[in-house]
Write a protein that holds these residues in place. Structure first.
Motif, PDB file in Angstrom:
ATOM      1  N   LEU A 131       0.819  -1.209   0.000  1.00 18.68           N
ATOM      2  CA  LEU A 131       0.000   0.000   0.000  1.00 18.68           C
ATOM      3  C   LEU A 131       0.854   1.260   0.000  1.00 18.68           C
ATOM      4  CD1 LEU A 131      -2.734   1.441   0.231  1.00 18.68           C
ATOM      5  CD2 LEU A 131      -2.606   1.115   2.710  1.00 18.68           C
ATOM      6  N   GLU A 132       1.760   1.380   0.936  1.00 18.59           N
ATOM      7  CA  GLU A 132       2.590   2.584   1.015  1.00 18.59           C
ATOM      8  C   GLU A 132       3.484   2.722  -0.214  1.00 18.59           C
ATOM      9  OE1 GLU A 132       2.303   4.898   3.157  1.00 18.59           O
ATOM     10  OE2 GLU A 132       1.055   3.952   4.701  1.00 18.59           O
ATOM     11  N   ALA A 133       3.997   1.582  -0.711  1.00 19.96           N
ATOM     12  CA  ALA A 133       4.844   1.628  -1.903  1.00 19.96           C
ATOM     13  C   ALA A 133       4.047   2.082  -3.117  1.00 19.96           C
ATOM     14  CB  ALA A 133       5.461   0.255  -2.154  1.00 19.96           C
ATOM     15  N   THR A 134       2.804   1.630  -3.229  1.00 17.64           N
ATOM     16  CA  THR A 134       1.955   2.054  -4.345  1.00 17.64           C
ATOM     17  C   THR A 134       1.647   3.540  -4.256  1.00 17.64           C
ATOM     18  OG1 THR A 134       0.922  -0.136  -4.482  1.00 17.64           O
ATOM     19  CG2 THR A 134      -0.244   1.696  -5.516  1.00 17.64           C
ATOM     20  N   ALA A 135       1.323   4.005  -3.065  1.00 19.86           N
ATOM     21  CA  ALA A 135       1.027   5.429  -2.890  1.00 19.86           C
ATOM     22  C   ALA A 135       2.221   6.282  -3.316  1.00 19.86           C
ATOM     23  CB  ALA A 135       0.655   5.706  -1.442  1.00 19.86           C
ATOM     24  N   LYS A 136       3.417   5.863  -2.937  1.00 24.50           N
ATOM     25  CA  LYS A 136       4.622   6.609  -3.322  1.00 24.50           C
ATOM     26  C   LYS A 136       4.865   6.516  -4.822  1.00 24.50           C
ATOM     27  CE  LYS A 136       9.497   7.226  -2.119  1.00 24.50           C
ATOM     28  NZ  LYS A 136       9.944   7.427  -3.511  1.00 24.50           N
ATOM     29  N   LEU A 137       4.659   5.327  -5.390  1.00 26.67           N
ATOM     30  CA  LEU A 137       4.889   5.120  -6.819  1.00 26.67           C
ATOM     31  C   LEU A 137       4.035   6.069  -7.656  1.00 26.67           C
ATOM     32  CD1 LEU A 137       6.175   3.243  -9.068  1.00 26.67           C
ATOM     33  CD2 LEU A 137       4.056   1.904  -8.873  1.00 26.67           C
ATOM     34  N   VAL A 138       2.741   6.099  -7.385  1.00 26.23           N
ATOM     35  CA  VAL A 138       1.855   6.940  -8.198  1.00 26.23           C
ATOM     36  C   VAL A 138       2.070   8.418  -7.892  1.00 26.23           C
ATOM     37  CG1 VAL A 138       0.139   5.117  -8.506  1.00 26.23           C
ATOM     38  CG2 VAL A 138      -0.083   6.664  -6.580  1.00 26.23           C
ATOM     39  N   ARG A 139       2.360   8.730  -6.650  1.00 27.13           N
ATOM     40  CA  ARG A 139       2.593  10.130  -6.288  1.00 27.13           C
ATOM     41  C   ARG A 139       3.850  10.661  -6.981  1.00 27.13           C
ATOM     42  NH1 ARG A 139       2.412   9.348  -1.258  1.00 27.13           N
ATOM     43  NH2 ARG A 139       4.657   9.143  -0.872  1.00 27.13           N
ATOM     44  N   ASP A 140       4.919   9.867  -6.945  1.00 23.75           N
ATOM     45  CA  ASP A 140       6.173  10.308  -7.562  1.00 23.75           C
ATOM     46  C   ASP A 140       6.040  10.450  -9.079  1.00 23.75           C
ATOM     47  OD1 ASP A 140       7.271  10.290  -5.062  1.00 23.75           O
ATOM     48  OD2 ASP A 140       8.507   8.501  -5.355  1.00 23.75           O
ATOM     49  N   ALA A 141       5.123   9.667  -9.671  1.00 22.85           N
ATOM     50  CA  ALA A 141       4.906   9.747 -11.122  1.00 22.85           C
ATOM     51  C   ALA A 141       3.948  10.868 -11.508  1.00 22.85           C
ATOM     52  CB  ALA A 141       4.357   8.417 -11.630  1.00 22.85           C
ATOM     53  N   GLY A 142       3.399  11.550 -10.527  1.00 20.36           N
ATOM     54  CA  GLY A 142       2.451  12.628 -10.806  1.00 20.36           C
ATOM     55  C   GLY A 142       1.088  12.146 -11.225  1.00 20.36           C
ATOM     56  N   LEU A 143       0.764  10.892 -10.911  1.00 16.85           N
ATOM     57  CA  LEU A 143      -0.542  10.331 -11.256  1.00 16.85           C
ATOM     58  C   LEU A 143      -1.562  10.612 -10.153  1.00 16.85           C
ATOM     59  CD1 LEU A 143       0.379   6.804 -12.669  1.00 16.85           C
ATOM     60  CD2 LEU A 143      -0.687   8.662 -13.938  1.00 16.85           C
ATOM     61  N   THR A 144      -2.795  10.819 -10.570  1.00 14.63           N
ATOM     62  CA  THR A 144      -3.917  10.926  -9.643  1.00 14.63           C
ATOM     63  C   THR A 144      -4.679   9.609  -9.629  1.00 14.63           C
ATOM     64  OG1 THR A 144      -4.169  13.299 -10.028  1.00 14.63           O
ATOM     65  CG2 THR A 144      -6.092  12.117  -9.162  1.00 14.63           C
ATOM     66  N   VAL A 145      -4.919   9.068  -8.440  1.00 12.80           N
ATOM     67  CA  VAL A 145      -5.729   7.855  -8.311  1.00 12.80           C
ATOM     68  C   VAL A 145      -7.192   8.283  -8.280  1.00 12.80           C
ATOM     69  CG1 VAL A 145      -6.226   5.806  -6.937  1.00 12.80           C
ATOM     70  CG2 VAL A 145      -3.883   6.682  -7.061  1.00 12.80           C
ATOM     71  N   THR A 146      -7.930   7.901  -9.308  1.00 14.26           N
ATOM     72  CA  THR A 146      -9.315   8.351  -9.433  1.00 14.26           C
ATOM     73  C   THR A 146     -10.243   7.610  -8.485  1.00 14.26           C
ATOM     74  OG1 THR A 146      -9.469   6.853 -11.326  1.00 14.26           O
ATOM     75  CG2 THR A 146      -9.107   9.178 -11.785  1.00 14.26           C
ATOM     76  N   THR A 147     -10.107   6.288  -8.433  1.00 15.45           N
ATOM     77  CA  THR A 147     -10.930   5.469  -7.542  1.00 15.45           C
ATOM     78  C   THR A 147     -10.119   4.269  -7.074  1.00 15.45           C
ATOM     79  OG1 THR A 147     -11.811   4.022  -9.283  1.00 15.45           O
ATOM     80  CG2 THR A 147     -13.055   6.031  -8.814  1.00 15.45           C
ATOM     81  N   LEU A 148     -10.586   3.664  -6.002  1.00 17.05           N
ATOM     82  CA  LEU A 148     -10.106   2.348  -5.577  1.00 17.05           C
ATOM     83  C   LEU A 148     -11.275   1.381  -5.660  1.00 17.05           C
ATOM     84  CD1 LEU A 148      -7.786   0.617  -4.382  1.00 17.05           C
ATOM     85  CD2 LEU A 148      -8.724   1.159  -2.120  1.00 17.05           C
ATOM     86  N   CYS A 149     -11.009   0.218  -6.217  1.00 18.65           N
ATOM     87  CA  CYS A 149     -12.023  -0.814  -6.357  1.00 18.65           C
ATOM     88  C   CYS A 149     -11.462  -2.105  -5.737  1.00 18.65           C
ATOM     89  CB  CYS A 149     -12.323  -1.024  -7.841  1.00 18.65           C
ATOM     90  SG  CYS A 149     -13.882  -1.836  -8.201  1.00 18.65           S
ATOM     91  N   ARG A 150     -12.170  -2.812  -4.936  1.00 17.02           N
ATOM     92  CA  ARG A 150     -13.522  -2.524  -4.612  1.00 17.02           C
ATOM     93  C   ARG A 150     -13.787  -2.848  -3.160  1.00 17.02           C
ATOM     94  NH1 ARG A 150     -14.007  -7.761  -7.583  1.00 17.02           N
ATOM     95  NH2 ARG A 150     -14.644  -9.196  -6.010  1.00 17.02           N
ATOM     96  N   GLY A 151     -14.842  -2.195  -2.625  1.00 14.71           N
ATOM     97  CA  GLY A 151     -15.434  -2.597  -1.373  1.00 14.71           C
ATOM     98  C   GLY A 151     -16.762  -3.283  -1.659  1.00 14.71           C
ATOM     99  N   GLY A 152     -17.534  -3.494  -0.600  1.00 17.26           N
ATOM    100  CA  GLY A 152     -18.863  -4.061  -0.780  1.00 17.26           C
ATOM    101  C   GLY A 152     -19.018  -5.455  -0.218  1.00 17.26           C
ATOM    102  N   PHE A 153     -19.857  -6.267  -0.905  1.00 25.03           N
ATOM    103  CA  PHE A 153     -20.212  -7.626  -0.489  1.00 25.03           C
ATOM    104  C   PHE A 153     -20.781  -7.614   0.932  1.00 25.03           C
ATOM    105  CE2 PHE A 153     -17.511  -8.089  -4.118  1.00 25.03           C
ATOM    106  CZ  PHE A 153     -18.140  -9.090  -4.842  1.00 25.03           C
ATOM    107  N   PHE A 154     -21.928  -6.924   1.014  1.00 24.67           N
ATOM    108  CA  PHE A 154     -22.580  -6.641   2.293  1.00 24.67           C
ATOM    109  C   PHE A 154     -23.748  -7.571   2.617  1.00 24.67           C
ATOM    110  CE2 PHE A 154     -21.435  -2.151   0.875  1.00 24.67           C
ATOM    111  CZ  PHE A 154     -20.310  -2.083   1.657  1.00 24.67           C
ATOM    112  N   THR A 155     -24.066  -8.535   1.789  1.00 23.00           N
ATOM    113  CA  THR A 155     -25.370  -9.185   1.854  1.00 23.00           C
ATOM    114  C   THR A 155     -25.403 -10.456   2.701  1.00 23.00           C
ATOM    115  OG1 THR A 155     -24.865 -10.281  -0.244  1.00 23.00           O
ATOM    116  CG2 THR A 155     -26.141  -8.233  -0.344  1.00 23.00           C
TER     117      THR A 155
END
Length: 265
Positions: A35-59
């Motif tokens: 998680l932390e490595a991914t956050a740094k990777l995209v941040r250093d590349a100047g990328l914006t993370v639009t969404t994270l998928c997925r949560g749910g399965f509540f039933t």
């Protein structure tokens, strides 16, 4: 997931080469890379993370399973916040084994949202209910239309719960344009995703999402609906397709970017 054959560093490099500045991430590859490595990777590349998928399965009906699902969704919210995205996409879950009670399953989704919505808000994250095509209602998502998704979302503040508009899942529904307008009026379109509908569907149907331009969906029409409803956010492409996954990932990424430019705007 469109190019899941690429590692996250390969994906980031490909995006940089093609001038793509936004990326939607899935939890599984993020977990694998860290998680932390991914956050740094995209941040250093100047990328914006639009969404994270997925949560749910509540039933689930079993109390222990429901508690586990809530705990996992809190983790997903934490992960979204760490990655710098304000949107967690939810696939709500299908019918529990042996159950035929769609109404009860949808009410358990509402119960979960009542707990998770405030938690998400405290972390600067919105929950985006994604309606899935009705063929998935039994095993994956009992929320099949935008109307059903909004009926759930509107029980909660818009900065806590909204919807995902995905062309693959709603293109067949002639009430969907009006529901997009309804969602826009309430500030509840939290993300907009593209995938095409091609037939015949593969066995299992999950990996049948077609490359943009290969199927039956008019992408510009749906883009027009969401933009008329006031949506100004990023447009994601999300393809589950065994044929695409078997090809060179950088080639597929470049092709997808070219198809996006050809069929939107």
């Amino acid at each position: 997931m469109t190019v899941k054959q690429l590692s996250l560093p390969e994906l980031v490099d490909g995006c940089a080469r093609l001038g793509i500045r936004n990326v939607g991430l899935w939890r599984e590859p993020v977990r694998t890379y860290g998680l932390e490595a991914t956050a740094k990777l995209v941040r250093d590349a100047g990328l914006t993370v639009t969404t994270l998928c997925r949560g749910g399965f509540f039933t689930a009906i079993d109390p222990r399973e429901r508690a586990q699902a809530l705990a996992d969704n809190r983790r997903a919210i934490d992960e979204a916040a760490t990655l710098g995205t304000d949107t967690l996409v939810l696939v709500s879950g299908g019918l529990p084994a042996g159950s035929k009670d769609l109404h009860g399953a949808r009410e358990r989704i509402a119960d979960a949202l009542s707990e998770l919505g405030p938690y998400a808000e405290r972390h600067g994250v919105r929950l985006a209910i994604e309606p899935l095509h009705p063929m998935y209602a039994s095993d994956r998502c009992v929320v099949s239309t935008l109307a059903q998704a909004l009926d759930l979302a509107e029980r909660f503040p818009a900065n806590q719960v909204g919807v995902t508009v995905d062309t693959y899942h709603i293109w067949w529904d002639d009430t969907a344009p009006a529901q997009i307008a309804r969602a826009g009026a309430g500030g509840r379109i939290h993300t907009f995703q593209l995938a095409d509908w091609t037939t015949p569907l593969p066995e299992g149907v999950l990996t049948g999402r077609g490359q943009i331009g290969d199927g039956s969906i008019d992408m510009r029409e749906w883009q027009g609906h969401v933009e008329a409803a006031g949506y100004t956010g990023a447009i994601e492409v999300e393809l589950f397709n065994d044929g695409l996954w078997a090809r060179d990932g950088q080639e597929v990424l470049a092709e997808t970017a070219a198809r996006f430019a050809e069929h939107t705007g």
